[in-house]
Design a protein around this motif. Structure first.
Motif, mmCIF file in Angstrom:
data_model
loop_
_atom_site.group_PDB
_atom_site.id
_atom_site.type_symbol
_atom_site.label_atom_id
_atom_site.label_comp_id
_atom_site.label_asym_id
_atom_site.label_seq_id
_atom_site.Cartn_x
_atom_site.Cartn_y
_atom_site.Cartn_z
ATOM 1 N N CYS A 1 0.843 -1.193 0.000
ATOM 2 C CA CYS A 1 0.000 0.000 0.000
ATOM 3 C C CYS A 1 0.883 1.249 0.000
ATOM 4 O O CYS A 1 1.838 1.346 0.758
ATOM 5 N N CYS B 1 -4.421 -0.179 0.075
ATOM 6 C CA CYS B 1 -5.020 -1.382 0.660
ATOM 7 C C CYS B 1 -6.525 -1.190 0.761
ATOM 8 O O CYS B 1 -7.298 -2.129 0.672
ATOM 9 N N ASN C 1 -4.375 2.632 10.677
ATOM 10 C CA ASN C 1 -5.486 1.696 10.485
ATOM 11 C C ASN C 1 -5.582 0.740 11.670
ATOM 12 O O ASN C 1 -6.612 0.132 11.919
ATOM 13 N N CYS D 1 -7.706 4.169 3.440
ATOM 14 C CA CYS D 1 -6.518 3.845 4.251
ATOM 15 C C CYS D 1 -6.023 5.103 4.947
ATOM 16 O O CYS D 1 -5.846 6.142 4.324
#
Ligand SMILES: [Zn+2]
Ligand SMILES: [Zn+2]
Length: 170
Positions: A67, A125, A141, A129
């Motif tokens: 990510c 992701c 997160n 996020c």
């Protein structure tokens, strides 16, 4: 991955279907590690000249990367269309031609190029996020920190946001 095209070279103009799987090494794209796995190639090729093969194929793969915001591992599906020409004596002025020798095409470079073109510049992701705290580096997160608490109060836009929200409630 090598493709034997000797039959096509003997039968110019005739279309030959093919399908294959292929493996690529892990690579770095804009300083992010990217590994294309489960690569499936399906298409057709034909000889369009003494030293020339045209090939069209659909490529499907999974890209294992990370990510862009929180750096956690992410896997995304990637689909690409390949429409390429292989030439035994490629014109060095033409960057769109791939070379080949004898009657064997090496598809690895062309498949990698096609997949890289379709790889999104920014992979997340999840759309929302929260990324990493720029101060302490915690993955927001998964947890919270107090680094940004003071900054929030000083930000005139967050105060404005509260006023708008209050108006909506009335
Ligand atoms: Zn993320
Ligand atoms: Zn923090």
């Amino acid at each position: 991955m090598s493709l034997d095209v000797s039959r096509a070279l003997k039968n110019p103009g005739q279309i030959f279907p093919f399908e294959s799987s292929i493996e690529l090494e892990e690579m770095e794209v804009l300083s992010d590690p990217v590994h294309f796995v489960d690569i499936a190639v399906q298409g057709e090729y034909l000889c369009t000249g003494e030293n020339r093969i045209s090939l069209k194929a659909e490529v499907q793969a999974t890209a294992d990367t990370r990510c862009s915001r929180c750096l956690e591992p992410v896997s995304i599906p990637v689909k690409a269309e390949m429409d390429v020409v292989f030439d035994r004596q490629p014109d060095p002025e033409d960057p769109d031609l791939y070379s080949f020798e004898a009657s064997t095409l090496e598809l690895t470079d062309a498949v990698r190029d096609a997949l890289l073109l379709e790889l999104p510049m920014r992979i997340l992701c999840a759309e929302d996020c929260k990324g990493l705290c720029p101060v302490c580096g915690i993955n927001l997160n998964k947890g919270t920190c107090t680094c940004q608490e003071g900054a929030e109060v000083l930000n005139p836009f967050s105060a404005l946001k509260n006023i708008v929200l209050n108006d909506e409630e009335v």
